[in-house]
Every structure is written in structure tokens, then in C-alpha cells.
Design a protein around this motif. Sequence first.
Motif, PDB file in Angstrom:
ATOM      1  N   MET A   1       0.869  -1.105   0.014  1.00  0.00           N
ATOM      2  CA  MET A   1      -0.118   0.105   0.001  1.00  0.00           C
ATOM      3  C   MET A   1       0.840   1.394   0.112  1.00  0.00           C
ATOM      4  N   VAL A   2       2.128   1.282   0.359  1.00  0.00           N
ATOM      5  CA  VAL A   2       3.005   2.293   0.398  1.00  0.00           C
ATOM      6  C   VAL A   2       3.351   2.792  -1.025  1.00  0.00           C
ATOM      7  N   ARG A   3       3.195   1.814  -2.016  1.00  0.00           N
ATOM      8  CA  ARG A   3       3.303   2.287  -3.442  1.00  0.00           C
ATOM      9  C   ARG A   3       2.279   2.953  -3.812  1.00  0.00           C
ATOM     10  N   TYR A   4       1.011   2.421  -3.516  1.00  0.00           N
ATOM     11  CA  TYR A   4      -0.185   3.438  -3.722  1.00  0.00           C
ATOM     12  C   TYR A   4       0.026   4.754  -3.138  1.00  0.00           C
ATOM     13  N   ALA A   5       0.213   5.039  -1.807  1.00  0.00           N
ATOM     14  CA  ALA A   5       0.358   6.226  -1.123  1.00  0.00           C
ATOM     15  C   ALA A   5       1.296   7.155  -1.966  1.00  0.00           C
ATOM     16  N   GLU A   6       2.304   6.398  -2.289  1.00  0.00           N
ATOM     17  CA  GLU A   6       3.518   7.137  -3.002  1.00  0.00           C
ATOM     18  C   GLU A   6       2.946   7.762  -4.270  1.00  0.00           C
ATOM     19  N   GLY A   7       2.116   6.813  -4.929  1.00  0.00           N
ATOM     20  CA  GLY A   7       1.404   7.143  -6.061  1.00  0.00           C
ATOM     21  C   GLY A   7       0.523   8.345  -6.387  1.00  0.00           C
ATOM     22  N   ALA A   8      -0.051   8.446  -4.975  1.00  0.00           N
ATOM     23  CA  ALA A   8      -0.739   9.729  -4.768  1.00  0.00           C
ATOM     24  C   ALA A   8      -0.338  10.883  -4.694  1.00  0.00           C
ATOM     25  N   ALA A   9       1.017  10.692  -4.028  1.00  0.00           N
ATOM     26  CA  ALA A   9       1.846  12.064  -3.929  1.00  0.00           C
ATOM     27  C   ALA A   9       2.085  12.311  -5.262  1.00  0.00           C
ATOM     28  N   SER A  10       2.740  11.222  -6.199  1.00  0.00           N
ATOM     29  CA  SER A  10       3.020  11.573  -7.547  1.00  0.00           C
ATOM     30  C   SER A  10       2.031  11.969  -8.364  1.00  0.00           C
ATOM     31  N   LEU A  11       0.682  11.715  -8.221  1.00  0.00           N
ATOM     32  CA  LEU A  11      -0.263  12.361  -8.980  1.00  0.00           C
ATOM     33  C   LEU A  11      -0.478  13.699  -8.579  1.00  0.00           C
ATOM     34  N   VAL A  12      -0.515  14.226  -7.357  1.00  0.00           N
ATOM     35  CA  VAL A  12      -0.624  15.323  -6.833  1.00  0.00           C
ATOM     36  C   VAL A  12       0.450  16.518  -7.686  1.00  0.00           C
ATOM     37  N   ASN A  13       1.612  15.871  -7.570  1.00  0.00           N
ATOM     38  CA  ASN A  13       2.718  16.583  -8.392  1.00  0.00           C
ATOM     39  C   ASN A  13       2.870  16.595  -9.794  1.00  0.00           C
ATOM     40  N   ALA A  14       2.012  15.879 -10.173  1.00  0.00           N
ATOM     41  CA  ALA A  14       1.979  15.758 -12.007  1.00  0.00           C
ATOM     42  C   ALA A  14       1.315  16.625 -12.772  1.00  0.00           C
ATOM     43  N   ASP A  15       2.015  16.842 -13.910  1.00  0.00           N
ATOM     44  CA  ASP A  15       1.383  17.601 -14.964  1.00  0.00           C
ATOM     45  C   ASP A  15       0.591  16.718 -15.689  1.00  0.00           C
ATOM     46  N   LEU A  16      -0.837  16.856 -15.433  1.00  0.00           N
ATOM     47  CA  LEU A  16      -1.623  16.041 -16.223  1.00  0.00           C
ATOM     48  C   LEU A  16      -2.665  16.829 -17.041  1.00  0.00           C
ATOM     49  N   GLY A  17      -1.977  17.876 -17.790  1.00  0.00           N
ATOM     50  CA  GLY A  17      -2.697  18.482 -18.736  1.00  0.00           C
ATOM     51  C   GLY A  17      -3.627  18.180 -19.811  1.00  0.00           C
ATOM     52  N   ASP A  18      -3.123  16.901 -20.147  1.00  0.00           N
ATOM     53  CA  ASP A  18      -4.040  16.035 -21.279  1.00  0.00           C
ATOM     54  C   ASP A  18      -3.630  14.651 -21.275  1.00  0.00           C
ATOM     55  N   ARG A  19      -4.105  13.899 -22.180  1.00  0.00           N
ATOM     56  CA  ARG A  19      -3.949  12.405 -22.386  1.00  0.00           C
ATOM     57  C   ARG A  19      -2.700  12.231 -22.377  1.00  0.00           C
ATOM     58  N   ASP A  20      -1.854  12.787 -23.082  1.00  0.00           N
ATOM     59  CA  ASP A  20      -0.437  12.392 -23.679  1.00  0.00           C
ATOM     60  C   ASP A  20       0.325  12.812 -22.163  1.00  0.00           C
ATOM     61  N   ARG A  21       0.224  13.746 -21.332  1.00  0.00           N
ATOM     62  CA  ARG A  21       0.725  13.890 -20.254  1.00  0.00           C
ATOM     63  C   ARG A  21       0.447  12.748 -19.195  1.00  0.00           C
ATOM     64  N   LEU A  22      -0.882  12.672 -19.215  1.00  0.00           N
ATOM     65  CA  LEU A  22      -1.102  11.446 -18.455  1.00  0.00           C
ATOM     66  C   LEU A  22      -0.421   9.989 -18.618  1.00  0.00           C
ATOM     67  N   ALA A  23      -0.328   9.950 -20.181  1.00  0.00           N
ATOM     68  CA  ALA A  23       0.262   8.536 -20.469  1.00  0.00           C
ATOM     69  C   ALA A  23       1.951   8.600 -20.061  1.00  0.00           C
ATOM     70  N   ALA A  24       2.446   9.830 -20.326  1.00  0.00           N
ATOM     71  CA  ALA A  24       3.757   9.830 -19.645  1.00  0.00           C
ATOM     72  C   ALA A  24       3.871   9.574 -18.276  1.00  0.00           C
ATOM     73  N   HIS A  25       3.140  10.362 -17.514  1.00  0.00           N
ATOM     74  CA  HIS A  25       3.240  10.095 -16.061  1.00  0.00           C
ATOM     75  C   HIS A  25       2.987   8.539 -15.831  1.00  0.00           C
ATOM     76  N   LEU A  26       2.316   7.878 -16.311  1.00  0.00           N
ATOM     77  CA  LEU A  26       2.109   6.373 -16.150  1.00  0.00           C
ATOM     78  C   LEU A  26       3.251   5.715 -16.454  1.00  0.00           C
ATOM     79  N   GLY A  27       4.253   6.125 -17.180  1.00  0.00           N
ATOM     80  CA  GLY A  27       5.389   5.640 -17.733  1.00  0.00           C
ATOM     81  C   GLY A  27       5.454   4.048 -17.632  1.00  0.00           C
ATOM     82  N   GLY A  28       5.659   3.254 -16.896  1.00  0.00           N
ATOM     83  CA  GLY A  28       6.015   2.000 -16.663  1.00  0.00           C
ATOM     84  C   GLY A  28       4.807   1.057 -16.719  1.00  0.00           C
ATOM     85  N   ARG A  29       3.593   1.641 -16.490  1.00  0.00           N
ATOM     86  CA  ARG A  29       2.302   0.943 -16.620  1.00  0.00           C
ATOM     87  C   ARG A  29       1.754   1.079 -17.982  1.00  0.00           C
ATOM     88  N   GLU A  30       2.416   0.375 -18.980  1.00  0.00           N
ATOM     89  CA  GLU A  30       2.125   0.516 -20.301  1.00  0.00           C
ATOM     90  C   GLU A  30       0.225  -0.125 -20.832  1.00  0.00           C
TER      91      GLU A  30
END
Length: 172
Positions: A1-30
Amino acid sequence: MVRYAEGAASLVNADLGDRDRLAAHLGGREWLSERCSDRDAFLLRKLQRELRPVFDTAAAGDGEGVVRALNGLLEQYPVTPRISGHDEHLHLHVGSTAEGVADLLVGEALLGLATLVCDLGPRRLGVCSAKGCRNVFVDISPNASRRYCSDRCSSRANVAAYRARQRAGSPA
């Protein structure tokens, strides 16, 4: 669950301006980045605005406020955990692969933060202390002493403090 909590922080910090930026944020989760949409990016930007106060409240030392905020979000976004054993170890996942990307990430973030707060306490969520940085972080250090979102911010702050001490101690 720590990984999920760290993912929450990463989401807050991310630039999610559009689909492409979200896809880049998801990186290793193809498998997720291939499915994300502009709607997912929109919904996750909303979640960013809703999660930010949780970290701000934790940084202010209001543990009860963190719990209230997380409970409110858990009511707003019900989480459906499931047990998975796809890698020969049983563990929890949130939702299913049939859900939308945003729904899955919201569930992961909320379950991760709720579990972390229950297990380690609300003071494990923070906002970077570096001047000019507003990134959030999850503190899993043994002594709960983390103050910065990254080594980069920590180094910059330490160098600035060192230089300030040098200036204060040098003759005019």
C-alpha cells in the motif's frame, strides 16, 4: 500500500494537462497508459485539487483534519479492493482492469493514503520545505524526519543554508 500512497503524492505533483501527459506520467504501466483518455486526465486533475488539502493539512500538523479529509474522499469515491495472486504472492489491488484509468488511480491513491495514515500516522504526509517548491511527499523514513520532496530540493536547501551561514560569518 505504500506504493499506492506514493502514487497519490506523485499524482498530486504531476502535470496532467492532457491524455499525453497522463500517459507519460504512467510511464512503466503500459497497459494503463495505452487506455488513458482526456476524460481520465480531467478527472485526475480534479483529484489533484481534492488531495492537495490532505497533504497541506498533514503538513500543518492537523492529524484529525487529515482523517476527516480522507474519510470524505473515501465516501465520495468508494474503493473496491480485491485480492490478487498474479505474481505468486497474495496482495491487494484496487478495482479491476475493466475500470477506467482514472477510477483505478483514484482507488489506488485513496486506499494507499488511508492505509498509510492508519499504519504510520498522518504526519507521514508532507509538503516540501524547499523555498519555491510545493510538491508533496510520503515519508516512509524510519524516524519520520523527511522535509523535502526529493534529494534535489534537499541539496538546494542545504547549499543555500550553508551559503547563508558563510555570508553571516564573513567580515563586511
